[in-house]
Every structure is written in structure tokens, then in C-alpha cells.
Design an enzyme around this catalytic site. Structure first.
Site, PDB file in Angstrom:
ATOM      1  N   ARG A   4     -17.709   5.219 -11.520  1.00 32.02           N
ATOM      2  CA  ARG A   4     -17.198   6.945 -11.300  1.00 32.02           C
ATOM      3  C   ARG A   4     -17.371   7.534 -10.179  1.00 32.02           C
ATOM      4  NH1 ARG A   4     -21.153   8.796 -15.508  1.00 32.02           N
ATOM      5  NH2 ARG A   4     -19.701   8.832 -16.920  1.00 32.02           N
ATOM      6  N   LYS A  46      -4.036   7.235  -1.928  1.00 37.52           N
ATOM      7  CA  LYS A  46      -2.911   7.236  -3.024  1.00 37.52           C
ATOM      8  C   LYS A  46      -3.698   5.983  -3.440  1.00 37.52           C
ATOM      9  CE  LYS A  46       0.758  10.415  -3.308  1.00 37.52           C
ATOM     10  NZ  LYS A  46       2.469  10.431  -3.883  1.00 37.52           N
ATOM     11  N   GLU A  65       9.366   1.462   5.404  1.00 35.71           N
ATOM     12  CA  GLU A  65       8.452   2.367   5.389  1.00 35.71           C
ATOM     13  C   GLU A  65       8.339   3.476   6.938  1.00 35.71           C
ATOM     14  OE1 GLU A  65       7.509   3.945   2.729  1.00 35.71           O
ATOM     15  OE2 GLU A  65       7.000   2.970   1.105  1.00 35.71           O
ATOM     16  N   LYS A  73       2.325  10.353   9.264  1.00 34.79           N
ATOM     17  CA  LYS A  73       1.361   9.973   8.089  1.00 34.79           C
ATOM     18  C   LYS A  73      -0.076  10.812   8.173  1.00 34.79           C
ATOM     19  CE  LYS A  73       0.125   7.987   3.473  1.00 34.79           C
ATOM     20  NZ  LYS A  73       0.727   6.616   2.677  1.00 34.79           N
ATOM     21  N   GLU A  87      -0.573  16.058  -2.529  1.00 33.91           N
ATOM     22  CA  GLU A  87       0.572  16.172  -2.505  1.00 33.91           C
ATOM     23  C   GLU A  87       1.321  17.524  -3.359  1.00 33.91           C
ATOM     24  OE1 GLU A  87       2.839  12.694  -3.510  1.00 33.91           O
ATOM     25  OE2 GLU A  87       4.307  13.859  -5.654  1.00 33.91           O
ATOM     26  N   ARG A 118       3.747  16.844   1.377  1.00 34.47           N
ATOM     27  CA  ARG A 118       3.387  15.170   1.395  1.00 34.47           C
ATOM     28  C   ARG A 118       4.673  14.690   0.291  1.00 34.47           C
ATOM     29  NH1 ARG A 118      -1.709  12.088   0.463  1.00 34.47           N
ATOM     30  NH2 ARG A 118      -0.629   9.581   0.058  1.00 34.47           N
ATOM     31  N   ASN A 123       8.108  10.791   0.382  1.00 36.22           N
ATOM     32  CA  ASN A 123       8.679  10.082  -1.129  1.00 36.22           C
ATOM     33  C   ASN A 123      10.025   9.649  -1.038  1.00 36.22           C
ATOM     34  OD1 ASN A 123       8.198  10.310  -4.642  1.00 36.22           O
ATOM     35  ND2 ASN A 123       6.575   9.814  -3.071  1.00 36.22           N
ATOM     36  N   HIS A 127      12.070   7.240  -2.709  1.00 44.22           N
ATOM     37  CA  HIS A 127      11.613   6.707  -3.779  1.00 44.22           C
ATOM     38  C   HIS A 127      11.499   7.173  -4.749  1.00 44.22           C
ATOM     39  CE1 HIS A 127       8.559   5.504  -0.073  1.00 44.22           C
ATOM     40  NE2 HIS A 127       7.871   4.671  -0.852  1.00 44.22           N
ATOM     41  N   HIS A 130      11.532   3.482  -6.968  1.00 44.06           N
ATOM     42  CA  HIS A 130      11.094   3.323  -8.270  1.00 44.06           C
ATOM     43  C   HIS A 130      11.717   2.936  -9.038  1.00 44.06           C
ATOM     44  CE1 HIS A 130       6.919   5.343  -5.974  1.00 44.06           C
ATOM     45  NE2 HIS A 130       7.077   4.508  -5.661  1.00 44.06           N
ATOM     46  N   HIS A 150       9.064  -3.365  -2.561  1.00 40.44           N
ATOM     47  CA  HIS A 150       8.454  -1.971  -2.518  1.00 40.44           C
ATOM     48  C   HIS A 150       9.668  -1.915  -1.348  1.00 40.44           C
ATOM     49  CE1 HIS A 150       7.355   2.341  -3.063  1.00 40.44           C
ATOM     50  NE2 HIS A 150       6.583   2.130  -1.419  1.00 40.44           N
TER      51      HIS A 150
HETATM   52  N1  LIG Z   1      -0.622   3.988  -1.831  1.00 39.65           N
HETATM   53  C1  LIG Z   1       0.250   4.634  -1.111  1.00 39.65           C
HETATM   54  O1  LIG Z   1       0.583   5.373  -0.266  1.00 39.65           O
HETATM   55  C2  LIG Z   1       1.655   3.315  -1.083  1.00 39.65           C
HETATM   56  C3  LIG Z   1       2.250   3.282  -0.034  1.00 39.65           C
HETATM   57  C4  LIG Z   1       4.002   2.331   0.134  1.00 39.65           C
HETATM   58  C5  LIG Z   1       3.564   1.928  -1.052  1.00 39.65           C
HETATM   59  N2  LIG Z   1       2.170   0.928  -1.837  1.00 39.65           N
HETATM   60  C6  LIG Z   1       2.539   0.296  -2.513  1.00 39.65           C
HETATM   61  O2  LIG Z   1       2.086  -0.776  -1.933  1.00 39.65           O
HETATM   62  C7  LIG Z   1       2.610  -2.231  -2.758  1.00 39.65           C
HETATM   63  C8  LIG Z   1       4.017  -2.612  -1.642  1.00 39.65           C
HETATM   64  O3  LIG Z   1       2.539  -2.917  -0.373  1.00 39.65           O
HETATM   65  P1  LIG Z   1       3.330  -4.317   0.471  1.00 39.65           P
HETATM   66  O4  LIG Z   1       4.343  -4.895   0.814  1.00 39.65           O
HETATM   67  O5  LIG Z   1       1.910  -4.851   1.040  1.00 39.65           O
HETATM   68  O6  LIG Z   1       3.404  -5.860  -0.609  1.00 39.65           O
HETATM   69  P2  LIG Z   1       2.098  -6.811  -1.113  1.00 39.65           P
HETATM   70  O7  LIG Z   1       0.728  -6.212  -1.153  1.00 39.65           O
HETATM   71  O8  LIG Z   1       2.497  -7.246  -2.331  1.00 39.65           O
HETATM   72  O9  LIG Z   1       1.860  -7.853  -0.143  1.00 39.65           O
HETATM   73  C9  LIG Z   1       3.500  -8.845   0.599  1.00 39.65           C
HETATM   74  C10 LIG Z   1       2.933 -10.009   0.404  1.00 39.65           C
HETATM   75  O10 LIG Z   1       2.869  -9.938   1.404  1.00 39.65           O
HETATM   76  C11 LIG Z   1       1.361 -11.007   1.025  1.00 39.65           C
HETATM   77  N3  LIG Z   1       0.593 -10.888   2.498  1.00 39.65           N
HETATM   78  C12 LIG Z   1      -0.027  -9.880   3.217  1.00 39.65           C
HETATM   79  N4  LIG Z   1      -0.942  -9.517   3.869  1.00 39.65           N
HETATM   80  C13 LIG Z   1      -0.551 -11.134   4.493  1.00 39.65           C
HETATM   81  C14 LIG Z   1       0.059 -11.322   5.306  1.00 39.65           C
HETATM   82  N5  LIG Z   1      -0.843 -11.374   6.464  1.00 39.65           N
HETATM   83  N6  LIG Z   1       0.128 -12.797   5.614  1.00 39.65           N
HETATM   84  C15 LIG Z   1       0.703 -13.658   5.210  1.00 39.65           C
HETATM   85  N7  LIG Z   1       0.883 -12.645   3.848  1.00 39.65           N
HETATM   86  C16 LIG Z   1       0.639 -11.734   3.586  1.00 39.65           C
HETATM   87  C17 LIG Z   1       0.943 -11.229   0.017  1.00 39.65           C
HETATM   88  O11 LIG Z   1       0.196 -12.229  -0.010  1.00 39.65           O
HETATM   89  C18 LIG Z   1       2.209 -10.374  -1.044  1.00 39.65           C
HETATM   90  O12 LIG Z   1       2.479 -11.619  -1.199  1.00 39.65           O
HETATM   91  C19 LIG Z   1       3.347  -1.682  -3.520  1.00 39.65           C
HETATM   92  O13 LIG Z   1       2.945  -1.831  -5.406  1.00 39.65           O
HETATM   93  C20 LIG Z   1       3.945  -0.400  -3.312  1.00 39.65           C
HETATM   94  O14 LIG Z   1       4.192   0.712  -4.727  1.00 39.65           O
HETATM   95  C21 LIG Z   1       1.646   2.590  -2.069  1.00 39.65           C
HETATM   96  O1  LIG Z   2       1.201   8.451   0.646  1.00 39.72           O
HETATM   97  C1  LIG Z   2       2.341   9.101  -0.138  1.00 39.72           C
HETATM   98  O2  LIG Z   2       2.327  10.514  -0.404  1.00 39.72           O
HETATM   99  C2  LIG Z   2       4.051   8.547  -0.390  1.00 39.72           C
HETATM  100  O3  LIG Z   2       4.206   8.679  -1.433  1.00 39.72           O
HETATM  101  C3  LIG Z   2       3.967   7.043   0.607  1.00 39.72           C
HETATM  102  C4  LIG Z   2       4.917   6.426  -0.216  1.00 39.72           C
HETATM  103  O4  LIG Z   2       5.280   5.563   0.511  1.00 39.72           O
HETATM  104  C5  LIG Z   2       4.087   4.872  -1.412  1.00 39.72           C
HETATM  105  O5  LIG Z   2       5.378   4.153  -1.924  1.00 39.72           O
HETATM  106  C6  LIG Z   2       3.121   6.568  -2.981  1.00 39.72           C
HETATM  107  O6  LIG Z   2       2.649   5.094  -3.525  1.00 39.72           O
HETATM  108  C7  LIG Z   2       4.784   6.681  -3.471  1.00 39.72           C
HETATM  109  O7  LIG Z   2       3.902   7.472  -4.476  1.00 39.72           O
HETATM  110  P1  LIG Z   2       3.723   7.932  -5.746  1.00 39.72           P
HETATM  111  O8  LIG Z   2       2.846   9.209  -5.557  1.00 39.72           O
HETATM  112  O9  LIG Z   2       4.881   8.705  -5.637  1.00 39.72           O
HETATM  113  O10 LIG Z   2       3.720   7.056  -6.626  1.00 39.72           O
HETATM  114 ZN   LIG Z   3       6.691   3.523  -0.252  1.00 43.10          ZN
END
Ligand SMILES: NC(=O)c1ccc[n+]([C@@H]2O[C@H](COP(=O)([O-])OP(=O)(O)OC[C@H]3O[C@@H](n4cnc5c(N)ncnc54)[C@H](O)[C@@H]3O)[C@@H](O)[C@H]2O)c1
Ligand SMILES: O=C(O)C(=O)C[C@@H](O)[C@H](O)[C@H](O)COP(=O)(O)O
Ligand SMILES: [Zn+2]
Length: 382
Positions: free
Chosen positions: A124, A146, A188, A229, A239, A243, A247, A250, A254, A269
Site C-alpha cells: 500500500r 506521475k 521535452e 516543471k 493536474e 499542470r 501535456n 501529448h 500519445h 515518446h
Molecule cells: N511520469 C512522467 O511525468 C513522464 C514524463 C515524460 C515521459 N514519461 C514516460 O517516460 C517514457 C519515456 O522515457 P524514456 O525516453 O527515458 O524511455 P526509456 O525508459 O525507454 O529509455 C530510452 C532508452 O534508452 C535506454 N537508456 C536509458 N538510459 C540510458 C543510458 N544512460 N545509456 C544508454 N541507454 C540508456 C533505455 O534502456 C531505453 O532503451 C514514456 O513511457 C513516457 O510516457 C513520463
Molecule cells: O508531468 C506531467 O504532468 C506531464 O504531463 C509530463 C509529460 O511529459 C509526461 O509524458 C506525462 O507522463 C504525461 O502525462 P499524462 O497524464 O498525459 O499521461
Molecule cells: Zn512526455
């Protein structure tokens, strides 16, 4: 070693710090021990990051006397699935981490979202630390809490807000990132300029080569992004309003990721966000909200950096306008069935537009799809 840049995320009892700088991985042990001296750690990572950087992290934790075990997943967006999530949860529980222990998300945004969501629900709720290793994760996904996984109906449709207790962004690990993934993260970075900081976008237009090259300009871009951010998240953690600006690009991006089956070979992404931001600016111009020069300037910069800017650049295409609209109508910003988009009045002048006409969006997308495939600039490659 110079001291890292520190950016606070001010959220009352859920406040934490982001540290940004080279060599932080080797200091992870002392920094995590200061946060939770007795904790046992369960590291979640992917096989790419494990192969390149896990030994450095493990040595640092050993030096600090922190016990740790590792759960590894396949790299790529496909790991943000129910199947992988279930396996990660079972593996984490099998390590016998307790509620007072720590999950460590060690990787890109996929790992941060997946491990963060597991930490939100296991026993939890457990605390977790973000050690982002991709540019995208350092400027965006590790900050703000998130977490989640994808559904076949759309991106991040299952998840939770769960803030990390600490973010350690070691900028030297970015040296091993592929050019394609670095550029995806850059989308981004550019987003923060386009949301509300025209001066930053202008700086990026002049200095993007330095940001790519590493060193001070890259750290500055990461710090500016994190400050932007952190400010938005501090004002609107879950959000309910502002916030949603994060997006930008996105809603389109998305949908493109969903119709391409979350297949990282076709679209990652940040690439979806790059195309989506151009579409959001073009759609704004179409609605008469900004001049035609605005989307042209955005597309020119992203293309110069090497990012895709048109749907036609996605290998294998992006389905039909209907398929894209099906994904768009599942967007989390939909309110009482009405579409919300982030639109713009100019560079750095984004705003939240609710009640956007779905017929106008569908017509616009149908037109973009009719442009057909574009072989000039493939999105894949090194
Ligand atoms: N939670 C949030 O606020 C938020 C914000 C933006 C994006 N996201 C999410 O993040 C994801 C995309 O993240 P990403 O672009 O990091 O993708 P990812 O985690 O798939 O990483 C990209 C690639 O780079 C590799 N990699 C990572 N670090 C490395 C390093 N130092 N050296 C060599 N290779 C490395 C990974 O193995 C992968 O193949 C998506 O799912 C997106 O929805 C979330
Ligand atoms: O942190 C946030 O808020 C964002 O929207 C950052 C985005 O870059 C990210 O891809 C996020 O995961 C998108 O959020 P979602 O709520 O549309 O899934
Ligand atoms: Zn994003």
C-alpha cells in the site's frame, strides 16, 4: 568535483530535492543513506542500463553499507504493460522489501513510471528514489510523481500520483545514451520553452548543439527544465489546472504512440511529443490563435535537431483519423466527454483549451494523414 545543482520540489510533507550534475551515481550510496540509513533497496532497471551503469551504482551502495537487490526488465515502452508490471510487483515482493524500505527506479522514463507505480501500490505504498538515466527522465519523468503503465486503450491510463523522495540526475550517464534517445528527450526540453518561456526557446535555437555536446550548456538546460516543471508541480500537484500545460503535444503524441502499438522501433515518446507539439501549433494556427510563422518556427527547430515533425515520418504510418480519434477521446484530460488540448497564441504562450471541437480535430488529422508517408527523414536510426 563541483557541487551538483539542486532544485527543490516544494510539496509540503512530500517535498524533495532534485540533484543534477556529473558523477552523482558514485555518490548515490551516501545520499540515499542520508535519507534512509537502515533501508534495504530494491532497484528496478532495464537490461541496457544494468549492463552500462549498474556496477557503479551497486559499488556506491555497498560502500555506504546499503543492502540491495535488483529486478530487471526488457528495455522499451512495451515494458509499461500489465504483464511486466505484475512480474515486477511479484519480484519486488519476493525480495522481502518492507514498507520502510526503498524502491530505486534506475533508468529512463519507462523504468521511472513502472517502478514508481509499483512503489505506489506495493504494501500500500513504499518510498522510492528516482535515478534517471535518459535525458527525458532527467528533465521530465523523474519529477512530479506521475507513475503508471499503458492500456491498450491509451497511454498511462492506469497509474497513481506518487512522489519520489529524492531525484539523483547524474548527467555523465547521458554520454552512453543513443543520439536518437537523446533527441527524444530534447523534445521535452523544448516543450518548456514552448509552454511559457520564449527566451528559453530562443536560447535553445542558438545553443542546441552545445546542449547535445554535453558540459555546462547541457546541465543548464536540464536545470531550467527541472525548475520549470518543479514550479508547475508545486502549484498543481494532481493536474486540476495549470499542470495540464506539461501535456503540450501529448494529446496528439500519445495517440500516435497508441496506434503504433507502443513499438519503440517505430516511435518513442519524445518523438511522439515532437510531432504532437508541431501538430498542436499547426492546429492553433488553423484556429486563428497564432500566426502561421509560429508552427513553422517550432517545426524548423525540432527538424534541425533531428526530430521527426510530421506524421508521415513514422515508419509504417499512423493508422487512420478514426483510430487516432479513438485514442484521443480516451485522453485523461477529457472532461464530461469534451476534449481538452494545449493550444498556443505564440512561442511560449501556451494555454489550456477545453471544449475543442472533435470534428475539427478529426478533419485536421485526416488532412495530415493524407500527406502520406515521407521517406525524406526517417525517425529511426542511431
Ligand atoms: N511520469 C512522467 O511525468 C513522464 C514524463 C515524460 C515521459 N514519461 C514516460 O517516460 C517514457 C519515456 O522515457 P524514456 O525516453 O527515458 O524511455 P526509456 O525508459 O525507454 O529509455 C530510452 C532508452 O534508452 C535506454 N537508456 C536509458 N538510459 C540510458 C543510458 N544512460 N545509456 C544508454 N541507454 C540508456 C533505455 O534502456 C531505453 O532503451 C514514456 O513511457 C513516457 O510516457 C513520463
Ligand atoms: O508531468 C506531467 O504532468 C506531464 O504531463 C509530463 C509529460 O511529459 C509526461 O509524458 C506525462 O507522463 C504525461 O502525462 P499524462 O497524464 O498525459 O499521461
Ligand atoms: Zn512526455
Amino acid at each position: 568535483m563541483t557541487s551538483p545543482i539542486t532544485v527543490p520540489v516544494v510539496l509540503g510533507e512530500r517535498s524533495y530535492e532534485i540533484s543534477i550534475g556529473p558523477g552523482l551515481l558514485a555518490e548515490a550510496g551516501t545520499r540515499i543513506a542520508a535519507l534512509a540509513p537502515q533501508a534495504r533497496l530494491a532497484i528496478v532497471t532495464d537490461t541496457n542500463v544494468a549492463g552500462l551503469h549498474l556496477a557503479t551504482l551497486a559499488e556506491s551502495l555497498d560502500r555506504a553499507g546499503l543492502a540491495h537487490q535488483t529486478v530487471t526488465v526488457e528495455p522499451g515502452e512495451a515494458s509499461k504493460s500489465f504483464t511486466t508490471f505484475a512480474r515486477v510487483c511479484e519480484d519486488l515482493i519476493a525480495t522481502r522489501v518492507e514498507r520502510g524500505d526503498l524502491v530505486v527506479a534506475f533508468g529512463g522514463g519507462v523504468i521511472g513510471d513502472l517502478a514508481g507505480f509499483a512503489a505506489a501500490v506495493i504494501r500500500r505504498g513504499m518510498r522510492f528514489v528516482q535515478i534517471p538515466t535518459s535525458l527525458l527522465a532527467q528533465v521530465d519523468s523523474s519529477v512530479g510523481g506521475k507513475t503508471g503503465i499503458n492500456s491498450r486503450h491509451g497511454k498511462n491510463l492506469v497509474g497513481a500520483f506518487h512522489q519520489p523522495s529524492l531525484v539523483l540526475a547524474d548527467t555523465s550517464v547521458l554520454d552512453t545514451l543513443s543520439k536518437r534517445e537523446f533527441r527524444a528527450g530534447y523534445a521535452e526540453v523544448a516543450k518548456y520553452g514552448l509552454i511559457n518561456d520564449a527566451a528559453f526557446f530562443g536560447w535553445l535555437e542558438r545553443r542546441w548543439r552545445d546542449v547535445m555536446a554535453g558540459g555546462a550548456a547541457r546541465e543548464e538546460a536540464i536545470a531550467i527544465s527541472c525548475r520549470s516543471k518543479a514550479g508547475i508541480v508545486a502549484r498543481d500537484e494532481t493536474e486540476t489546472g495549470e499542470r495540464a500545460l506539461l501535456n503540450l503535444g501529448h494529446t496528439f503524441g500519445h495517440a500516435l504512440e497508441a496506434v503504433t502499438g507502443y513499438d519503440s522501433r517505430r516511435l518513442v515518446h519524445g518523438e511522439g511529443v515532437a510531432i504532437g507539439m508541431v501538430l498542436a501549433h499547426e492546429f492553433s494556427a488553423r484556429l486563428g490563435l497564432c500566426s502561421q510563422e509560429t508552427p513553422s518556427r517550432v517545426a524548423a527547430h525540432l527538424a534541425e535537431v533531428g526530430l521527426p515533425t510530421r506524421i508521415g515520418q513514422i515508419p509504417g504510418g499512423a493508422g487512420s483519423a478514426d483510430a487516432l480519434m479513438t485514442a484521443i477521446t480516451q485522453d485523461k484530460k477529457v472532461k464530461r466527454g469534451r476534449l481538452t488540448f494545449i493550444l498556443t497564441r505564440g512561442i511560449g504562450e501556451s494555454f489550456i483549451a477545453d471544449d475543442v471541437d472533435p470534428a475539427a480535430v478529426r478533419h485536421f488529422l485526416a488532412e495530415k494523414l493524407a500527406d502520406g508517408p515521407d521517406a525524406a527523414a526517417p525517425v529511426t536510426g542511431p
